[in-house]
Design a protein around this motif. Sequence first.
Motif, PDB file in Angstrom:
ATOM      1  N   ARG A  22      -7.981  55.577 -81.773  1.00  0.00           N
ATOM      2  CA  ARG A  22      -6.996  54.498 -81.943  1.00  0.00           C
ATOM      3  C   ARG A  22      -5.564  54.954 -81.695  1.00  0.00           C
ATOM      4  NH1 ARG A  22      -8.299  49.858 -84.816  1.00  0.00           N
ATOM      5  NH2 ARG A  22      -6.257  49.219 -84.032  1.00  0.00           N
ATOM      6  N   THR A  23      -5.252  56.209 -82.015  1.00  0.00           N
ATOM      7  CA  THR A  23      -3.863  56.684 -81.902  1.00  0.00           C
ATOM      8  C   THR A  23      -3.609  57.480 -80.628  1.00  0.00           C
ATOM      9  OG1 THR A  23      -4.340  58.737 -83.095  1.00  0.00           O
ATOM     10  CG2 THR A  23      -3.588  56.839 -84.408  1.00  0.00           C
ATOM     11  N   GLY A  24      -4.672  58.036 -80.044  1.00  0.00           N
ATOM     12  CA  GLY A  24      -4.491  58.908 -78.888  1.00  0.00           C
ATOM     13  C   GLY A  24      -4.183  60.345 -79.273  1.00  0.00           C
ATOM     14  N   LEU A  25      -4.139  60.617 -80.557  1.00  0.00           N
ATOM     15  CA  LEU A  25      -3.905  61.981 -81.036  1.00  0.00           C
ATOM     16  C   LEU A  25      -5.213  62.754 -81.054  1.00  0.00           C
ATOM     17  CD1 LEU A  25      -1.603  61.185 -84.086  1.00  0.00           C
ATOM     18  CD2 LEU A  25      -0.943  62.499 -82.070  1.00  0.00           C
ATOM     19  N   SER A  26      -5.124  64.038 -80.811  1.00  0.00           N
ATOM     20  CA  SER A  26      -6.321  64.871 -80.911  1.00  0.00           C
ATOM     21  C   SER A  26      -6.662  65.067 -82.392  1.00  0.00           C
ATOM     22  CB  SER A  26      -6.073  66.235 -80.260  1.00  0.00           C
ATOM     23  OG  SER A  26      -5.113  66.958 -81.010  1.00  0.00           O
ATOM     24  N   PRO A  27      -7.934  65.305 -82.697  1.00  0.00           N
ATOM     25  CA  PRO A  27      -8.296  65.582 -84.093  1.00  0.00           C
ATOM     26  C   PRO A  27      -7.500  66.744 -84.688  1.00  0.00           C
ATOM     27  CG  PRO A  27     -10.268  65.081 -82.846  1.00  0.00           C
ATOM     28  CD  PRO A  27      -9.129  65.191 -81.846  1.00  0.00           C
ATOM     29  N   SER A  28      -7.213  67.770 -83.876  1.00  0.00           N
ATOM     30  CA  SER A  28      -6.447  68.902 -84.415  1.00  0.00           C
ATOM     31  C   SER A  28      -5.030  68.465 -84.792  1.00  0.00           C
ATOM     32  CB  SER A  28      -6.415  70.065 -83.423  1.00  0.00           C
ATOM     33  OG  SER A  28      -5.777  69.688 -82.217  1.00  0.00           O
ATOM     34  N   ALA A  29      -4.433  67.564 -84.020  1.00  0.00           N
ATOM     35  CA  ALA A  29      -3.094  67.054 -84.363  1.00  0.00           C
ATOM     36  C   ALA A  29      -3.158  66.250 -85.655  1.00  0.00           C
ATOM     37  CB  ALA A  29      -2.538  66.205 -83.223  1.00  0.00           C
ATOM     38  N   ILE A  30      -4.200  65.463 -85.808  1.00  0.00           N
ATOM     39  CA  ILE A  30      -4.352  64.667 -87.031  1.00  0.00           C
ATOM     40  C   ILE A  30      -4.517  65.583 -88.241  1.00  0.00           C
ATOM     41  CG2 ILE A  30      -5.826  62.981 -88.215  1.00  0.00           C
ATOM     42  CD1 ILE A  30      -6.425  61.864 -85.332  1.00  0.00           C
ATOM     43  N   ARG A  31      -5.306  66.643 -88.078  1.00  0.00           N
ATOM     44  CA  ARG A  31      -5.460  67.607 -89.186  1.00  0.00           C
ATOM     45  C   ARG A  31      -4.122  68.288 -89.499  1.00  0.00           C
ATOM     46  NH1 ARG A  31     -10.535  68.237 -86.619  1.00  0.00           N
ATOM     47  NH2 ARG A  31      -9.754  69.911 -85.308  1.00  0.00           N
ATOM     48  N   GLU A  35      -2.093  68.396 -92.986  1.00  0.00           N
ATOM     49  CA  GLU A  35      -1.557  69.602 -93.623  1.00  0.00           C
ATOM     50  C   GLU A  35      -0.074  69.436 -93.954  1.00  0.00           C
ATOM     51  OE1 GLU A  35      -2.286  72.976 -91.107  1.00  0.00           O
ATOM     52  OE2 GLU A  35      -4.444  72.620 -91.082  1.00  0.00           O
ATOM     53  N   GLU A  36       0.635  68.691 -93.110  1.00  0.00           N
ATOM     54  CA  GLU A  36       2.065  68.450 -93.325  1.00  0.00           C
ATOM     55  C   GLU A  36       2.315  67.308 -94.318  1.00  0.00           C
ATOM     56  OE1 GLU A  36       4.738  70.114 -92.352  1.00  0.00           O
ATOM     57  OE2 GLU A  36       3.486  71.612 -91.364  1.00  0.00           O
ATOM     58  N   ARG A  37       1.253  66.762 -94.878  1.00  0.00           N
ATOM     59  CA  ARG A  37       1.310  65.705 -95.894  1.00  0.00           C
ATOM     60  C   ARG A  37       1.918  64.395 -95.356  1.00  0.00           C
ATOM     61  NH1 ARG A  37       3.787  69.919 -97.925  1.00  0.00           N
ATOM     62  NH2 ARG A  37       5.647  68.782 -98.553  1.00  0.00           N
ATOM     63  N   LEU A  38       1.611  64.090 -94.089  1.00  0.00           N
ATOM     64  CA  LEU A  38       2.066  62.832 -93.488  1.00  0.00           C
ATOM     65  C   LEU A  38       0.996  61.751 -93.599  1.00  0.00           C
ATOM     66  CD1 LEU A  38       3.794  64.323 -90.332  1.00  0.00           C
ATOM     67  CD2 LEU A  38       4.854  63.643 -92.484  1.00  0.00           C
ATOM     68  N   ARG A  76       8.426  63.125 -93.062  1.00  0.00           N
ATOM     69  CA  ARG A  76       7.747  63.204 -94.358  1.00  0.00           C
ATOM     70  C   ARG A  76       8.568  62.520 -95.440  1.00  0.00           C
ATOM     71  NH1 ARG A  76       8.023  68.276 -95.256  1.00  0.00           N
ATOM     72  NH2 ARG A  76       6.247  68.855 -93.966  1.00  0.00           N
ATOM     73  N   SER A  77       9.861  62.769 -95.423  1.00  0.00           N
ATOM     74  CA  SER A  77      10.751  62.159 -96.410  1.00  0.00           C
ATOM     75  C   SER A  77      10.718  60.635 -96.298  1.00  0.00           C
ATOM     76  CB  SER A  77      12.171  62.685 -96.213  1.00  0.00           C
ATOM     77  OG  SER A  77      13.059  62.054 -97.090  1.00  0.00           O
ATOM     78  N   ALA A  78      10.749  60.132 -95.077  1.00  0.00           N
ATOM     79  CA  ALA A  78      10.715  58.678 -94.887  1.00  0.00           C
ATOM     80  C   ALA A  78       9.383  58.096 -95.347  1.00  0.00           C
ATOM     81  CB  ALA A  78      10.957  58.339 -93.420  1.00  0.00           C
ATOM     82  N   LEU A  79       8.291  58.747 -94.977  1.00  0.00           N
ATOM     83  CA  LEU A  79       6.969  58.242 -95.353  1.00  0.00           C
ATOM     84  C   LEU A  79       6.716  58.336 -96.851  1.00  0.00           C
ATOM     85  CD1 LEU A  79       4.753  59.583 -92.415  1.00  0.00           C
ATOM     86  CD2 LEU A  79       5.489  57.230 -92.830  1.00  0.00           C
ATOM     87  N   ALA A  80       7.409  59.237 -97.529  1.00  0.00           N
ATOM     88  CA  ALA A  80       7.239  59.373 -98.977  1.00  0.00           C
ATOM     89  C   ALA A  80       7.663  58.095 -99.696  1.00  0.00           C
ATOM     90  CB  ALA A  80       8.037  60.567 -99.504  1.00  0.00           C
ATOM     91  N   GLY A  81       8.491  57.294 -99.042  1.00  0.00           N
ATOM     92  CA  GLY A  81       8.923  56.040 -99.645  1.00  0.00           C
ATOM     93  C   GLY A  81       7.897  54.924 -99.551  1.00  0.00           C
ATOM     94  N   LEU A  82       6.830  55.145 -98.792  1.00  0.00           N
ATOM     95  CA  LEU A  82       5.786  54.127 -98.690  1.00  0.00           C
ATOM     96  C   LEU A  82       4.876  54.190 -99.912  1.00  0.00           C
ATOM     97  CD1 LEU A  82       4.722  54.418 -94.935  1.00  0.00           C
ATOM     98  CD2 LEU A  82       6.118  52.632 -95.998  1.00  0.00           C
ATOM     99  N   PRO A  83       4.334  53.054-100.309  1.00  0.00           N
ATOM    100  CA  PRO A  83       3.441  53.060-101.478  1.00  0.00           C
ATOM    101  C   PRO A  83       2.140  53.792-101.166  1.00  0.00           C
ATOM    102  CG  PRO A  83       3.391  50.929-100.382  1.00  0.00           C
ATOM    103  CD  PRO A  83       4.471  51.735 -99.707  1.00  0.00           C
TER     104      PRO A  83
END
Length: 159
Positions: A22-31, A35-38, A76-83
């Motif tokens: 769905r995103t076009g990202l490789s599984p390794s990028a998603i992992r 790891e980066e807590r995104l 990460r900082s921006a996404l931390a504001g999401l519920p």
Amino acid sequence: MKKIPPLRLRPTGLTIGQISDRTGLSPSAIRYYEEERLVHPHRTDTGQRRFERADIRRLSFVMISQSLGFSIAEIRSALAGLPSNRTPTKTDWQTISEQFRQKLDERITQMTKLRDQLDGCIGCGCLSLSNCKLYNPEDRARGRGTGPRYLMGDSPTTE
């Protein structure tokens, strides 16, 4: 009496392969982004990652933000504001958008200035352009600090 096999519940959520498709990202990028807590997938009883549909939007936001030059820490900082307890709403995403809009406006101003002044003196202290003698005689911009002083806001006329 007929024996009924135990009911097997299908794991909920999307697999890493489905998210990748769905995103076009490789599984390794998603992992890596995990790891980066995104993104925060949950694990099945067998340890497989399962993602929520909202993670597609999160990962798309990460990809776009990185292409605009935002760091992983800023994202990460921006996404931390999401519920974390519900799917983010349009209002939640607008809040992040407003935060990034200001930073993007600042970058656009800086890039416009760079584009318009790149062929002239930028107060870098190199003394290699023939007109530096006019804009930055004897490397006076150096007295204001390091770096491209005129692109950073200093004016060559205010010595």
